[in-house]
Design an enzyme around this catalytic site. Structure first.
Site, mmCIF file in Angstrom:
data_model
loop_
_atom_site.group_PDB
_atom_site.id
_atom_site.type_symbol
_atom_site.label_atom_id
_atom_site.label_comp_id
_atom_site.label_asym_id
_atom_site.label_seq_id
_atom_site.Cartn_x
_atom_site.Cartn_y
_atom_site.Cartn_z
ATOM 1 N N CYS A 62 -51.145 -18.552 9.535
ATOM 2 C CA CYS A 62 -52.154 -19.544 9.168
ATOM 3 C C CYS A 62 -53.496 -18.870 8.899
ATOM 4 O O CYS A 62 -54.041 -18.211 9.789
ATOM 5 C CB CYS A 62 -52.335 -20.601 10.257
ATOM 6 S SG CYS A 62 -53.605 -21.794 9.814
ATOM 7 N N ASN A 106 -46.537 -18.681 3.325
ATOM 8 C CA ASN A 106 -47.606 -19.572 3.752
ATOM 9 C C ASN A 106 -48.689 -19.490 2.665
ATOM 10 O O ASN A 106 -48.503 -18.830 1.648
ATOM 11 C CB ASN A 106 -48.151 -19.133 5.117
ATOM 12 C CG ASN A 106 -48.827 -20.290 5.858
ATOM 13 O OD1 ASN A 106 -49.485 -21.129 5.253
ATOM 14 N ND2 ASN A 106 -48.675 -20.324 7.170
#
Lengths: 238, 299
Positions: free
Chosen positions: B127, B189
């Site tokens: 993240c 991601n």
């Protein structure tokens, strides 16, 4: 209802950079203050537009051209198709508002849009205070209107917050930009007048999943799209 | 025709909804029957509840978007109590996405999830939106190896590690995670990006950097999935800009076992159902009988 494709019935310029678009859609149970995510073709994400007025089989939106998506909307013609998701959000509770005696409506620029349908349904005493950059629009569809323009073209020259005093009103209803919302919220808090405010936030999904449009409240983050867009001013901490 | 197997878990199709784009399923349950999906990844979970980032959280870009949500979530315990029972009743595989900051927090989160009905744990080491939110483990292969090993020791569910495109070397990163015991890999991601507001002359986001997703990233994601599938044995779940059935097949042909659909859910809330509907029709047109038959065809 839900995600659907609709026919554009009309799309007219009503002021510099401001348009009124009507689409064919069912309106059963739709509340003033709710909105639809309208999907541009050339941009990725939907654009949240408030219901301006509801009719028999049509919904009207009034929107300002601010970027790529709304520019595309402004070029739509009668019979074009547009994808939409809605209605979204809580909207205004008309029955509750009608239990109040004196109500003020305060709007900034195109934040006037949701009040056309709302004021139509109000049976209580209403005073409207509408601010614009240049000239006014939609005010002829409200009642008891005072106008402020930053340019001085009409009414008071300056901000609408300069001509509006929350004292003397039982409830204030407001919609406008983030700066406008902050100023009105502060003013109502100082005066101790209840405020229901429809907030404007950048949104991505419009279904409550992405958590991009959150606003800070006394109970933690709320999603502007599905928990709002109408919030009690006293609950907001942002 | 559409069935796939992902580290021992049978999925009815390869279409999984990506973490952070599907909440806990509730928001989309009104749009279509979610049992039609291959699976759903939960919003990223951390041990403690998080309020997420301040300021603007999304910004549209050319065929993409930047987000800076910052792992807002109710915490693992509240998820298990309030959201998981609903999700387990949806009739689709539930994949718990776990993020965090300290290794101990990740371990405690995984231990809590071990005792639940989730099918897979997806470990977020990628993240970009929280300073201590996992990406620290997702840049250097050696750091990721040590971290994944530690998680694998306590994880009793199949462990899928979600990789960052911001890793120094995606092939070495994938190999390190596989060596450390990852049962599957998911990638990519979001790409670390940013935007500047020309009116304020300042970055759009309080955090300055944000994560780029959507169709704009698909070619990069596909390239990374292709490279990783060429070099590891663990099943790979492809993620990045997938918005239609042809996109799904591209990733499968590049070697993916399954895919995740993310930003497309924001563009069209029906897209999960539409992709699952389109897939058999497209396969028939292309003369493809099963997903397995074309997996890795482009390798």
């Amino acid at each position: 209802m839900g995600y659907f494709s609709a026919k554009v019935l009309a799309n007219d310029r009503i002021h510099d950079g401001v348009y009124s678009m009507k689409i064919a859609a069912g309106t059963a149970g739709v509340r003033p203050g709710q909105f639809y995510m309208l999907m541009p073709r050339a941009a990725l994400l939907g654009r949240p537009l408030s219901v301006c007025e509801l009719g028999d089989g049509w919904i009207e939106f009034c929107y300002a051209v601010v970027g790529k998506g709304t520019r595309e909307f402004s070029q739509l013609r009668e019979n074009d198709d547009i994808a939409a998701n809605g209605p979204v959000g809580n909207g205004f509770d008309v029955d509750f508002i009608n239990t109040r005696k004196r109500v003020a409506v305060v709007s900034g620029s195109v934040g006037i849009a949701p009040f056309v349908e709302l004021v139509k349904r109000l049976t209580c005493e209403v005073s409207c205070f509408c601010g614009f950059h240049g000239g006014s629009y939609l005010t002829e569809r409200l009642r008891n209107v005072s106008i402020a323009t930053e340019s001085g073209a009409e009414g008071h020259k300056g901000l609408v917050t300069e001509i509006f005093d929350p004292r003397g009103f039982e409830l204030v209803l407001a919609c406008g930009s983030e700066a406008f919302s902050k100023a009105v919220t502060l003013k109502c808090k100082d005066a101790g007048t209840s405020l229901l405010i429809s907030l404007d936030r950048h949104m991505a999904c419009g279904v409550g999943a992405c958590l991009c449009c959150t606003c800070a409240t006394a109970e933690g983050n709320k999603r502007c799209c599905v928990d709002g867009p109408v919030f009690w001013g006293e609950d907001l901490t942002c | 025709m559409l069935k796939v197997s992902l580290c021992g878990v049978e999925l009815k199709n390869p279409v999984i909804m990506a973490s952070g784009t599907f909440g806990f399923g509730r928001e989309y349950a009104g749009f279509y029957d979610l049992s039609r999906l291959g699976g759903i990844c939960t919003k990223g979970l951390t041990l403690e509840p998080r309020e997420g980032n301040s300021g603007r959280r999304s910004h549209e870009t050319a065929m993409g978007m930047l987000n800076s949500v910052g792992l807002q979530n109710p915490g693992v315990a509240a998820f298990i109590k309030a959201e998981l029972p609903f999700m387990l009743g949806l009739g689709t595989a539930v994949i718990a996405n776990v993020g965090g900051s300290e290794p101990e927090d990740y371990i405690k989160s995984v231990e809590l999830l071990n005792g639940t009905g989730v099918s897979v744990i997806e470990l977020n080491i990628s993240c970009p939106n929280v300073k201590r939110g996992g990406m620290a483990y997702g840049i250097k292969a050696a750091t990721a190896y040590a971290f994944v090993r530690e998680i694998k020791r306590v994880c009793k569910k199949p462990l899928m590690v979600k990789l960052s495109p911001n890793a120094e070397n995606i092939i070495e990163m994938a190999a390190a995670c596989e060596d450390a015991g990852a049962d599957a890999l998911s990638l990519i991601n979001t790409l670390k990006g940013m935007a500047v507001d020309v009116n304020t002359r300042r970055p759009v986001f309080d955090n300055v950097f944000a994560g780029l997703s959507g169709p704009a990233v698909k070619p990069v994601a596909l390239r990374m999935v292709y490279e990783v599938c060429k070099s590891v044995k663990a099943p790979v779940v492809g993620i990045g800009g997938i918005a239609c059935a042809a996109d799904v097949l591209e990733f499968i042909m590049a070697g993916a076992a399954a895919v995740q659909v993310g930003t497309a859910n924001f563009v069209n809330p029906m897209c999960g159902a539409e992709i699952v509907d389109e897939l058999p029709a497209l396969m028939e047109r292309l003369g493809i009988k099963t997903i397995d038959e074309v997996r890795g065809a482009a390798l």
